[in-house]
Scaffold this active site. Structure first.
Site, PDB file in Angstrom:
ATOM      1  CE1 TYR A   7       1.197   1.090   4.240  1.00  0.00           C
ATOM      2  CE2 TYR A   7       1.021  -1.309   4.289  1.00  0.00           C
ATOM      3  CZ  TYR A   7       1.497  -0.125   4.824  1.00  0.00           C
ATOM      4  OH  TYR A   7       2.278  -0.162   5.951  1.00  0.00           O
ATOM      5  CB  SER A   9       7.721   3.018  -0.235  1.00  0.00           C
ATOM      6  OG  SER A   9       8.024   1.897   0.569  1.00  0.00           O
ATOM      7  CG  LEU A  10       7.435  -2.359  -0.801  1.00  0.00           C
ATOM      8  CD1 LEU A  10       7.026  -3.556   0.075  1.00  0.00           C
ATOM      9  CD2 LEU A  10       8.802  -2.637  -1.421  1.00  0.00           C
ATOM     10  CD  GLU A  82       8.687  -2.605   4.024  1.00  0.00           C
ATOM     11  OE1 GLU A  82       8.872  -1.707   4.872  1.00  0.00           O
ATOM     12  OE2 GLU A  82       8.517  -2.351   2.817  1.00  0.00           O
TER      13      GLU A  82
HETATM   14  N1  PCA Z   1       6.284  -0.285   2.187  1.00  0.00           N
HETATM   15  C1  PCA Z   1       5.329  -1.323   2.456  1.00  0.00           C
HETATM   16  C2  PCA Z   1       4.804  -0.998   3.800  1.00  0.00           C
HETATM   17  C3  PCA Z   1       4.960   0.474   3.904  1.00  0.00           C
HETATM   18  C4  PCA Z   1       5.923   0.826   2.853  1.00  0.00           C
HETATM   19  O1  PCA Z   1       6.336   1.918   2.575  1.00  0.00           O
HETATM   20  C5  PCA Z   1       4.254  -1.297   1.413  1.00  0.00           C
HETATM   21  O2  PCA Z   1       4.392  -0.589   0.396  1.00  0.00           O
HETATM   22  O3  PCA Z   1       3.240  -1.973   1.568  1.00  0.00           O
END
Ligand code: PCA
Length: 152
Positions: A7, A9-10, A82
């Site tokens: 949800y 940065s990925l 993470e």
């Molecule tokens: N990366 C993971 C969790 C929060 C983030 O920045 C993601 O994109 O789901």
């Protein structure tokens, strides 16, 4: 194979997406866009403007993101990336599929479960921060995401 809902940065077009599509880290296959069945607070916090889904179902908004099918190697990699279990925890979330995917026999509106990186611990003021339904590092919020290599 495992299903994972991203949800932040990925997601595609977001700063950490390259790590997900680097085959040195394992395999990740995009399945479909999805939205959480329940509401959650999605906040931007810390001096690095990181994005966090607080595990407080019923508060905030339904969160838009993407479901990927990942192998064991990628799942382990993402857990490391993470910082599970200190920064994020890997929990299970219920999702509504937004678009069909033939191979997986997913149809729009169908409900499925996937892993999600929710926040392990947070500051007392985080639940009262502004919440978002669809994170974009370059959104109107103007809170610039600080990439890992630039953090001190
Ligand atoms: N990366 C993971 C969790 C929060 C983030 O920045 C993601 O994109 O789901």
């Amino acid at each position: 194979m495992h299903h994972i809902f991203v949800y932040g940065s990925l997601k595609r077009g977001q700063p950490n997406h390259p790590y997900m599509i680097d085959s040195n880290n394992g395999k990740a296959e995009f399945l479909c866009p999805a939205v959480t069945v329940q509401k959650f607070p999605l906040v931007i916090a810390t001096k690095y403007n990181l994005v966090f889904l607080l595990n407080l179902p019923g508060q905030g908004k339904r969160i838009h993101g993407e479901i990927y099918k990942v192998d064991e190697k990628m799942l382990k990699y993402l857990d490391w990336f993470e910082k599970v279990p200190t920064m994020y925890q890997r929990t299970v979330v219920e999702l509504e599929v937004k678009m069909a995917d033939k191979e997986e026999k997913l149809s729009p509106g169908s409900i499925m479960e996937a892993f999600v990186y929710s926040t392990t611990t947070y500051q007392p003021d985080w639940p009262s921060l502004p919440t978002y339904d669809n994170y974009d590092a370059n959104g109107d919020h103007g809170l610039k995401f600080v990439p890992r290599e630039d953090r001190k």
